[in-house]
Design a protein around this motif. Structure first.
Motif, PDB file in Angstrom:
ATOM      1  N   GLU A  36     -75.949  59.061 -24.511  1.00 17.83           N
ATOM      2  CA  GLU A  36     -75.907  58.189 -25.473  1.00 17.83           C
ATOM      3  C   GLU A  36     -74.700  57.523 -26.258  1.00 17.83           C
ATOM      4  OE1 GLU A  36     -78.115  55.441 -28.265  1.00 17.83           O
ATOM      5  OE2 GLU A  36     -78.499  56.315 -25.986  1.00 17.83           O
ATOM      6  N   LEU A  37     -73.917  58.778 -26.222  1.00 20.55           N
ATOM      7  CA  LEU A  37     -72.617  58.329 -26.885  1.00 20.55           C
ATOM      8  C   LEU A  37     -71.790  57.336 -25.678  1.00 20.55           C
ATOM      9  CD1 LEU A  37     -70.124  58.548 -28.737  1.00 20.55           C
ATOM     10  CD2 LEU A  37     -69.629  60.447 -27.413  1.00 20.55           C
ATOM     11  N   ALA A  38     -71.754  57.826 -24.496  1.00 26.25           N
ATOM     12  CA  ALA A  38     -71.328  56.741 -23.601  1.00 26.25           C
ATOM     13  C   ALA A  38     -71.950  55.372 -23.588  1.00 26.25           C
ATOM     14  CB  ALA A  38     -71.398  57.308 -22.465  1.00 26.25           C
ATOM     15  N   ARG A  39     -73.068  55.323 -23.834  1.00 31.28           N
ATOM     16  CA  ARG A  39     -73.794  54.005 -23.724  1.00 31.28           C
ATOM     17  C   ARG A  39     -73.488  52.955 -24.941  1.00 31.28           C
ATOM     18  NH1 ARG A  39     -77.641  51.342 -25.936  1.00 31.28           N
ATOM     19  NH2 ARG A  39     -78.358  52.943 -27.489  1.00 31.28           N
ATOM     20  N   VAL A  40     -73.274  53.825 -26.104  1.00 31.06           N
ATOM     21  CA  VAL A  40     -72.875  53.014 -27.456  1.00 31.06           C
ATOM     22  C   VAL A  40     -71.575  52.616 -27.361  1.00 31.06           C
ATOM     23  CG1 VAL A  40     -72.512  53.518 -29.907  1.00 31.06           C
ATOM     24  CG2 VAL A  40     -74.863  54.349 -28.777  1.00 31.06           C
ATOM     25  N   VAL A  41     -70.666  53.297 -26.896  1.00 30.35           N
ATOM     26  CA  VAL A  41     -69.202  53.030 -26.763  1.00 30.35           C
ATOM     27  C   VAL A  41     -69.292  51.797 -25.911  1.00 30.35           C
ATOM     28  CG1 VAL A  41     -66.975  53.480 -25.640  1.00 30.35           C
ATOM     29  CG2 VAL A  41     -68.167  55.190 -27.095  1.00 30.35           C
ATOM     30  N   ARG A  43     -71.525  49.475 -25.034  1.00 30.31           N
ATOM     31  CA  ARG A  43     -72.005  48.374 -25.783  1.00 30.31           C
ATOM     32  C   ARG A  43     -71.103  47.981 -26.646  1.00 30.31           C
ATOM     33  NH1 ARG A  43     -76.243  50.272 -29.703  1.00 30.31           N
ATOM     34  NH2 ARG A  43     -74.150  50.049 -31.045  1.00 30.31           N
ATOM     35  N   SER A  44     -70.450  48.673 -27.629  1.00 32.68           N
ATOM     36  CA  SER A  44     -69.278  48.426 -28.594  1.00 32.68           C
ATOM     37  C   SER A  44     -68.302  47.803 -28.051  1.00 32.68           C
ATOM     38  CB  SER A  44     -69.018  49.463 -29.250  1.00 32.68           C
ATOM     39  OG  SER A  44     -70.194  50.526 -29.909  1.00 32.68           O
ATOM     40  N   VAL A  45     -67.828  48.003 -26.823  1.00 31.52           N
ATOM     41  CA  VAL A  45     -66.776  47.424 -26.043  1.00 31.52           C
ATOM     42  C   VAL A  45     -67.060  45.986 -25.806  1.00 31.52           C
ATOM     43  CG1 VAL A  45     -65.031  47.589 -24.346  1.00 31.52           C
ATOM     44  CG2 VAL A  45     -65.561  49.607 -25.594  1.00 31.52           C
ATOM     45  N   HIS A  46     -68.273  45.960 -25.270  1.00 32.26           N
ATOM     46  CA  HIS A  46     -68.569  44.696 -24.608  1.00 32.26           C
ATOM     47  C   HIS A  46     -68.945  43.614 -25.885  1.00 32.26           C
ATOM     48  CE1 HIS A  46     -69.806  44.872 -20.299  1.00 32.26           C
ATOM     49  NE2 HIS A  46     -69.625  46.293 -20.601  1.00 32.26           N
ATOM     50  N   GLY A  63     -60.950  47.181 -28.729  1.00 33.58           N
ATOM     51  CA  GLY A  63     -61.014  47.483 -30.030  1.00 33.58           C
ATOM     52  C   GLY A  63     -60.767  49.057 -30.236  1.00 33.58           C
ATOM     53  N   GLU A  64     -60.380  49.735 -29.240  1.00 38.15           N
ATOM     54  CA  GLU A  64     -60.271  51.198 -29.530  1.00 38.15           C
ATOM     55  C   GLU A  64     -61.472  51.964 -29.868  1.00 38.15           C
ATOM     56  OE1 GLU A  64     -56.409  52.781 -31.290  1.00 38.15           O
ATOM     57  OE2 GLU A  64     -56.029  50.574 -31.544  1.00 38.15           O
ATOM     58  N   MET A  65     -62.760  51.440 -29.484  1.00 38.97           N
ATOM     59  CA  MET A  65     -63.990  52.009 -29.622  1.00 38.97           C
ATOM     60  C   MET A  65     -64.115  53.582 -29.362  1.00 38.97           C
ATOM     61  SD  MET A  65     -65.749  49.617 -31.235  1.00 38.97           S
ATOM     62  CE  MET A  65     -64.939  48.034 -31.747  1.00 38.97           C
ATOM     63  N   SER A  66     -63.663  53.926 -28.338  1.00 30.81           N
ATOM     64  CA  SER A  66     -63.791  55.240 -28.016  1.00 30.81           C
ATOM     65  C   SER A  66     -62.965  56.351 -28.504  1.00 30.81           C
ATOM     66  CB  SER A  66     -63.687  55.220 -26.382  1.00 30.81           C
ATOM     67  OG  SER A  66     -62.387  55.254 -26.112  1.00 30.81           O
ATOM     68  N   SER A 135     -62.334  50.939 -16.893  1.00 22.67           N
ATOM     69  CA  SER A 135     -63.441  50.324 -16.323  1.00 22.67           C
ATOM     70  C   SER A 135     -64.280  49.810 -17.132  1.00 22.67           C
ATOM     71  CB  SER A 135     -64.388  51.486 -15.309  1.00 22.67           C
ATOM     72  OG  SER A 135     -64.660  52.661 -16.227  1.00 22.67           O
ATOM     73  N   THR A 136     -64.497  50.247 -18.263  1.00 19.84           N
ATOM     74  CA  THR A 136     -65.259  49.617 -19.354  1.00 19.84           C
ATOM     75  C   THR A 136     -64.734  48.451 -19.820  1.00 19.84           C
ATOM     76  OG1 THR A 136     -66.258  51.641 -20.250  1.00 19.84           O
ATOM     77  CG2 THR A 136     -66.393  49.912 -21.653  1.00 19.84           C
ATOM     78  N   LEU A 137     -63.466  48.211 -20.053  1.00 19.77           N
ATOM     79  CA  LEU A 137     -62.650  47.124 -20.382  1.00 19.77           C
ATOM     80  C   LEU A 137     -62.574  46.148 -19.401  1.00 19.77           C
ATOM     81  CD1 LEU A 137     -61.235  45.431 -22.397  1.00 19.77           C
ATOM     82  CD2 LEU A 137     -59.078  46.472 -21.916  1.00 19.77           C
ATOM     83  N   HIS A 138     -62.427  46.544 -18.177  1.00 23.51           N
ATOM     84  CA  HIS A 138     -62.683  45.416 -16.997  1.00 23.51           C
ATOM     85  C   HIS A 138     -63.956  44.708 -16.784  1.00 23.51           C
ATOM     86  CE1 HIS A 138     -59.167  45.360 -14.457  1.00 23.51           C
ATOM     87  NE2 HIS A 138     -58.993  46.658 -14.476  1.00 23.51           N
ATOM     88  N   ALA A 139     -64.948  45.842 -17.053  1.00 26.17           N
ATOM     89  CA  ALA A 139     -66.332  45.139 -17.062  1.00 26.17           C
ATOM     90  C   ALA A 139     -66.721  44.236 -18.400  1.00 26.17           C
ATOM     91  CB  ALA A 139     -67.576  46.248 -17.214  1.00 26.17           C
ATOM     92  N   ALA A 140     -66.042  44.526 -19.466  1.00 26.43           N
ATOM     93  CA  ALA A 140     -66.485  43.661 -20.671  1.00 26.43           C
ATOM     94  C   ALA A 140     -65.628  42.353 -20.409  1.00 26.43           C
ATOM     95  CB  ALA A 140     -65.970  44.591 -22.011  1.00 26.43           C
TER      96      ALA A 140
END
Length: 378
Positions: A36-41, A43-46, A63-66, A135-140
């Motif tokens: 769930e933490l990974a999911r929230v991070v 979502r927040s980055v996107h 945004g340095e969300m993680s 990878s999250t930033l790339h996807a966002a």
């Protein structure tokens, strides 16, 4: 930058409430649903990248969300750190004005974070959080249509400032170990296609914090070492892919002990990063353009003045933003200036003087002011 002034910011953005609750619990070692933490991070980055694009920011970040804090997050990726109790240096300007210092303490406006201490050999032991961030930033970016982005990493000197050494025989050996580990992060960020931002308040804030008992000359001698260690860690990264943030502390206070920019500018300009993000909006450093104007600035150096103050909820008028930008284009020309912010809006998770809705309003004013300046320059 041949047709208009581009915009960016320093990196951290206000984190959503549900993310703050989870990331703080995780940092304290409490049981957290990791999925769930990974999911929230994610979502927040996107959401952060999407809003930056909607506002009109050209060079975005995650945004340095993680991250729990811009330097202390490393204890979750590196060996050698453990939570403990050690004296913390306080800024000299707060020591000098105890009534104000006490008011800050009572208001809860001071930073509170767990204290990582180096008590074993340092090495970069867990690349998974880094790879996930990349990878999250790339996807966002793909989802939001962003074309350019950067990712933050701290300088070795600021890691040493926040995380004291109780293992290595001296500070220089400690810095070398930090730098060797950080090289993993520096290289990976650029290899992933992002610009690397080095957060280096140690070259500004460090003077009236960790090194407040030294003279300016003694501090500058130490700063030479800090830059040498940083440059060695950056040896395999192209200069044009690196930006460095110079900061005197992202807190509202007197700042009467801040070292003058003209004393550190020469050293900063000799460091490897090609883009310098500097304070230019808050009342103590709004006149720093004059200090930069007095320097011999390399022809391939880009200045990115902070034309938005990140400690106040006043929203700057776009015309004032444009005036601040034009002071810097007068120094190096219109093609070598970006518009940025004094610092981040969420330097530590849950801490920051600007509320989320006004952080976005301030970034809108940044974009509008850059457009006003561009209309005058082209």
């Amino acid at each position: 930058m041949t047709d208009r002034i581009r915009t960016t910011h320093v990196g951290s953005l206000p984190r959503p409430a549900d993310l703050l609750e989870m990331i703080n619990a995780h940092d304290r070692g409490q049981k957290v649903d990791e999925v769930e933490l990974a999911r929230v991070v994610e979502r927040s980055v996107h959401a952060a990248v999407r809003t930056q694009v909607e506002v009109g920011i050209d060079v975005v970040s995650d945004g340095e969300m993680s991250k729990i804090g811009y330097a202390t997050y490393l204890r979750h990726r590196m060996s050698g750190f453990e939570i403990g109790d050690a004296p913390r240096a306080t800024p000299a300007d707060l020591d000098a004005y105890p009534e104000y210092k006490e008011r800050l303490h009572r208001s809860g406006a001071t930073v509170s974070y767990l204290r990582p201490i180096c008590r074993a050999p340092i090495s970069y032991t867990d690349r998974k959080p880094l790879e996930t961030d990349l990878s999250t930033l790339h996807a966002a970016m793909d989802a939001a249509g962003a074309s350019s982005a950067f990712m933050n990493a701290p300088s070795p000197g600021i890691v040493a400032l926040f995380q004291p050494n109780e293992f290595y025989p001296d500070e220089d050996t400690y810095l070398d170990a930090i730098a060797a580990a950080l090289k993993t992060e520096y290289d990976a960020i650029v290899a992933a296609g992002f610009d690397l931002q080095i957060d280096a308040p140690d070259l500004g804030m460090g003077r009236h914090n960790k090194y407040k008992h030294l003279t300016d000359e003694q501090f500058l001698a130490r700063a030479e070492v800090l830059v040498e260690v940083l440059d060695h860690a950056l040896r395999d990264v192209p200069r044009e892919r690196i930006r460095m943030h110079l900061c005197w502390g992202n807190y509202e206070g007197p700042h009467t002990f801040d070292i003058a920019v003209e004393k550190v500018a020469g050293l900063v300009l000799r460091a490897k990063p090609a883009t310098i993000l500097c304070e230019a909006a808050n009342p103590r450093h709004g006149n720093d353009w004059a200090g930069w104007a007095a320097q011999r600035i390399p022809d391939d150096t880009v200045l990115c003045p902070g034309v938005i103050d990140t400690t106040t909820n006043f929203v700057e008028h776009p015309n004032l933003v444009a005036e601040r930008i034009l002071r810097y284009t007068d120094i190096v020309g219109r093609d070598r200036v970006m518009a940025g912010t004094d610092c981040g809006f969420g330097t530590f998770a849950g801490w920051g003087g600007v509320v989320e809705e006004l952080a976005w309003e301030k970034l809108r004013s940044l974009v509008e002011g850059a457009a006003v300046a561009s209309a005058k320059l082209w």
